[in-house]
Structures are given as C-alpha cells and as structure tokens.
Design a protein around this motif. Structure first.
Motif, PDB file in Angstrom:
ATOM      1  N   GLU A  22       0.830  -1.201   0.000  1.00 35.38           N
ATOM      2  CA  GLU A  22       0.000   0.000   0.000  1.00 35.38           C
ATOM      3  C   GLU A  22       0.869   1.257   0.000  1.00 35.38           C
ATOM      4  OE1 GLU A  22      -3.050   0.013   2.930  1.00 35.38           O
ATOM      5  OE2 GLU A  22      -3.810  -1.965   2.397  1.00 35.38           O
ATOM      6  N   VAL A  23       1.758   1.323  -0.962  1.00 38.42           N
ATOM      7  CA  VAL A  23       2.625   2.476  -1.150  1.00 38.42           C
ATOM      8  C   VAL A  23       2.345   3.010  -2.547  1.00 38.42           C
ATOM      9  CG1 VAL A  23       4.991   3.288  -1.338  1.00 38.42           C
ATOM     10  CG2 VAL A  23       4.398   1.587   0.389  1.00 38.42           C
ATOM     11  N   SER A  24       1.948   4.267  -2.652  1.00 34.66           N
ATOM     12  CA  SER A  24       1.614   4.817  -3.965  1.00 34.66           C
ATOM     13  C   SER A  24       2.876   5.268  -4.688  1.00 34.66           C
ATOM     14  CB  SER A  24       0.659   6.002  -3.817  1.00 34.66           C
ATOM     15  OG  SER A  24       1.321   7.123  -3.282  1.00 34.66           O
ATOM     16  N   THR A  25       2.856   5.149  -6.005  1.00 30.92           N
ATOM     17  CA  THR A  25       3.997   5.600  -6.801  1.00 30.92           C
ATOM     18  C   THR A  25       4.159   7.122  -6.688  1.00 30.92           C
ATOM     19  OG1 THR A  25       2.562   5.696  -8.751  1.00 30.92           O
ATOM     20  CG2 THR A  25       3.849   3.694  -8.437  1.00 30.92           C
ATOM     21  N   ARG A  26       3.054   7.826  -6.516  1.00 31.20           N
ATOM     22  CA  ARG A  26       3.135   9.281  -6.369  1.00 31.20           C
ATOM     23  C   ARG A  26       3.911   9.654  -5.113  1.00 31.20           C
ATOM     24  NH1 ARG A  26      -2.029  13.518  -6.066  1.00 31.20           N
ATOM     25  NH2 ARG A  26      -0.786  15.401  -5.721  1.00 31.20           N
ATOM     26  N   ALA A  27       3.608   8.950  -4.006  1.00 35.32           N
ATOM     27  CA  ALA A  27       4.314   9.223  -2.748  1.00 35.32           C
ATOM     28  C   ALA A  27       5.790   8.892  -2.880  1.00 35.32           C
ATOM     29  CB  ALA A  27       3.683   8.428  -1.613  1.00 35.32           C
ATOM     30  N   VAL A  28       6.095   7.814  -3.580  1.00 36.64           N
ATOM     31  CA  VAL A  28       7.493   7.424  -3.772  1.00 36.64           C
ATOM     32  C   VAL A  28       8.228   8.486  -4.573  1.00 36.64           C
ATOM     33  CG1 VAL A  28       9.030   5.745  -4.849  1.00 36.64           C
ATOM     34  CG2 VAL A  28       7.026   4.956  -3.589  1.00 36.64           C
ATOM     35  N   GLU A  30       7.526  11.649  -4.887  1.00 38.70           N
ATOM     36  CA  GLU A  30       7.687  12.868  -4.087  1.00 38.70           C
ATOM     37  C   GLU A  30       8.814  12.709  -3.077  1.00 38.70           C
ATOM     38  OE1 GLU A  30       3.891  13.610  -2.368  1.00 38.70           O
ATOM     39  OE2 GLU A  30       3.027  14.456  -4.200  1.00 38.70           O
ATOM     40  N   ALA A  31       8.874  11.538  -2.435  1.00 39.10           N
ATOM     41  CA  ALA A  31       9.917  11.300  -1.427  1.00 39.10           C
ATOM     42  C   ALA A  31      11.301  11.218  -2.064  1.00 39.10           C
ATOM     43  CB  ALA A  31       9.615  10.013  -0.660  1.00 39.10           C
ATOM     44  N   ALA A  32      11.362  10.688  -3.296  1.00 40.77           N
ATOM     45  CA  ALA A  32      12.648  10.521  -3.974  1.00 40.77           C
ATOM     46  C   ALA A  32      13.064  11.773  -4.745  1.00 40.77           C
ATOM     47  CB  ALA A  32      12.588   9.332  -4.923  1.00 40.77           C
ATOM     48  N   GLY A  33      12.099  12.671  -4.956  1.00 42.07           N
ATOM     49  CA  GLY A  33      12.405  13.879  -5.704  1.00 42.07           C
ATOM     50  C   GLY A  33      12.580  13.637  -7.191  1.00 42.07           C
ATOM     51  N   VAL A  34      11.820  12.695  -7.738  1.00 48.06           N
ATOM     52  CA  VAL A  34      11.889  12.396  -9.173  1.00 48.06           C
ATOM     53  C   VAL A  34      10.479  12.447  -9.763  1.00 48.06           C
ATOM     54  CG1 VAL A  34      13.900  10.919  -8.853  1.00 48.06           C
ATOM     55  CG2 VAL A  34      11.617   9.896  -8.873  1.00 48.06           C
ATOM     56  N   GLY A  35      10.398  12.509 -11.073  1.00 54.30           N
ATOM     57  CA  GLY A  35       9.114  12.505 -11.739  1.00 54.30           C
ATOM     58  C   GLY A  35       8.626  11.098 -12.008  1.00 54.30           C
ATOM     59  N   ALA A  36       7.321  10.971 -12.198  1.00 54.92           N
ATOM     60  CA  ALA A  36       6.735   9.658 -12.459  1.00 54.92           C
ATOM     61  C   ALA A  36       7.321   8.980 -13.693  1.00 54.92           C
ATOM     62  CB  ALA A  36       5.218   9.787 -12.582  1.00 54.92           C
ATOM     63  N   PRO A  37       7.600   9.719 -14.784  1.00 55.46           N
ATOM     64  CA  PRO A  37       8.171   9.056 -15.966  1.00 55.46           C
ATOM     65  C   PRO A  37       9.476   8.319 -15.657  1.00 55.46           C
ATOM     66  CG  PRO A  37       7.355  11.214 -16.563  1.00 55.46           C
ATOM     67  CD  PRO A  37       7.293  11.144 -15.061  1.00 55.46           C
ATOM     68  N   MET A  38      10.291   8.901 -14.767  1.00 52.90           N
ATOM     69  CA  MET A  38      11.555   8.243 -14.392  1.00 52.90           C
ATOM     70  C   MET A  38      11.278   6.918 -13.693  1.00 52.90           C
ATOM     71  SD  MET A  38      14.858   8.185 -14.194  1.00 52.90           S
ATOM     72  CE  MET A  38      15.449   9.851 -14.512  1.00 52.90           C
ATOM     73  N   GLY A  44       8.947   0.011 -14.741  1.00 46.88           N
ATOM     74  CA  GLY A  44       7.798  -0.456 -15.506  1.00 46.88           C
ATOM     75  C   GLY A  44       6.473  -0.036 -14.915  1.00 46.88           C
ATOM     76  N   ASP A  45       6.223  -0.453 -13.680  1.00 46.63           N
ATOM     77  CA  ASP A  45       4.980  -0.103 -12.985  1.00 46.63           C
ATOM     78  C   ASP A  45       5.176  -0.307 -11.485  1.00 46.63           C
ATOM     79  OD1 ASP A  45       4.993  -2.853 -12.690  1.00 46.63           O
ATOM     80  OD2 ASP A  45       3.316  -3.203 -14.048  1.00 46.63           O
ATOM     81  N   LYS A  46       4.103  -0.153 -10.723  1.00 42.55           N
ATOM     82  CA  LYS A  46       4.207  -0.279  -9.271  1.00 42.55           C
ATOM     83  C   LYS A  46       4.645  -1.678  -8.859  1.00 42.55           C
ATOM     84  CE  LYS A  46       1.477  -0.010  -5.023  1.00 42.55           C
ATOM     85  NZ  LYS A  46       0.163   0.326  -4.425  1.00 42.55           N
TER      86      LYS A  46
END
Length: 226
Positions: A22-28, A30-38, A44-46
């Motif tokens: 239950e960890v969202s890719t958006r939260a990850v 934001e925490a990592a300081g990278v964009g979703a495309p990266m 590949g995916d969650k």
C-alpha cells in the motif's frame, strides 16, 4: 546516489510505515524527488518497483546464504537455514510480508533464489543418504512450512506466543523428511535410489555418456518416487 537508488530507498522507507503493497507511486516519487516518468522507465509499474524493493531488502540475507560454507552435517545446515529464514522474517516484517503478498504480481527474484538455495542443501542431504523423499518434494514441503510459520508469526503474533514454536515445527517437518546419519536400516529402494540419483547429479560418472546418465537418472528418480 542515482535515481534508481533514490527511488528504492524512498519506497523502502515508505513501506516500513505502511501495510504491505500500500505504497503509492506518487508518494514514492515525491519522497525521492523524481518525476513519475523516471519511475516507470526504471521499473515499468508499481508491481515492478515493489519487486525490486523486495529484492534489494533480501540481498543481504541471500548474500549470507550464498557465502555460507557447507558443514559436515547437511541436515544441521538445513535446520540452521530454517532459523535464519525465520530470523530475517521477524527482523524485516514489511519486506517479508510484501515478498509473499498476493498483490505482488511480479515475482521477486529473491523468491526463486531462496528456493534454489534450499534445494541445493537438500541435494546434499540426498547424496549423503539422509533424505527419505526426493529433493524436489522436500524443498516444496520445507519452504511452504517455513514461509507459512513466518507469516503466521508476523500477522498473528498473539496466537503464537511460544518462542519455541518455530524450533518445534522445524524439527517436526525436517525430522519427518530425513533420517539419522549412519548405515541405512530398512529404508528400502526409494531412499537408496534417491541417494544414488543425487550423487549422480552432483558428480556425473565419467563412464556414462550424457544419454546414459540421463536414462539412469530417470530410472533412479522413478524408483525414488519423484
């Protein structure tokens, strides 16, 4: 630290405070300081991200098992492996629950490697004449029992208050699949065949052609009940 490590580190930290998977890719991101495309380009995916997080978390555990030197008694090594598996599960509950979560659609490589390392010890047990069932079956039984016990103690600790529960289950399972060292007494054809099959896999006989070795292996495994 490169982008991949930043993402894995962030996901691991979020996982430590959240229910399995239950960890969202958006939260990850934001925490990592990278964009979703990266994130999607790297994993590949969650599901791919979570599988990579599990493999990263299990790397130290698996590295210690790879480096372990075989002892004189393969059955003792088998029991030690059970204890190490249980210890890792209890010390890393979030990674462990995630590893076996049905929500994880991408199987972590760590699952296959842990299975293979257990199978290698059981091949040694069979070659030493200590195994009473084929190594493949013994691997399935022991891994299922070890994982089941670990998950039970993690998810329902109030139902398993006895600190000796794991050792009792370990001995019950492993003792039912192995026999004491020493001359075989009344084990019959299946155990003898399983022993010879394991020795042939470990040290192919130079007098046999590959085809002959394959046929003999097939006969022995049939006699062993594999």
């Amino acid at each position: 630290m490169d982008a991949r490590e930043k993402i894995l580190e962030a996901a691991a930290e979020l996982l430590a405070t959240a229910p399995a998977a239950e960890v969202s890719t958006r939260a990850v991101c934001e925490a990592a300081g990278v964009g979703a495309p990266m994130l999607y380009r790297l994993f590949g995916d969650k599901a791919g991200l979570l599988a990579a997080v599990v493999d990263r978390g299990f790397e130290q555990y698996l590295a210690s098992k790879r480096a372990a030197r075989p002892g004189e008694d393969p059955v003792a090594d088998l029991k030690s492996g059970w204890d190490n598996h249980m210890r890792f599960a209890l010390e890393h509950p979030h990674h462990y629950r995630l590893m076996y979560s049905p929500e994880l659609t991408v199987p972590p490589a760590a699952v296959s490697e842990a299975h293979a390392l257990l199978h290698a010890i059981l091949e040694r047990c069979a070659a030493a004449g200590r195994l009473t069932v084929p190594p493949v079956l013994a691997t399935q039984i022991i891994m299922s029992a070890n994982v089941g016990a670990s998950l039970s103690m993690l998810t329902r600790p109030e139902q398993y208050p006895d600190p000796g529960f794991s050792a009792r289950l370990r001995d019950a399972v492993i003792d039912s699949l192995t026999r004491p060292a020493g001359p075989a007494q009344g084990d019959g054809v299946p155990v003898a065949a399983a022993t010879l099959a394991a020795r042939l896999r470990a040290e192919p006989h130079e007098s046999f052609t590959p085809a002959e070795s394959g046929l003999l292996q097939q006969w022995l495994e049939t006699l062993a009940g594999n």
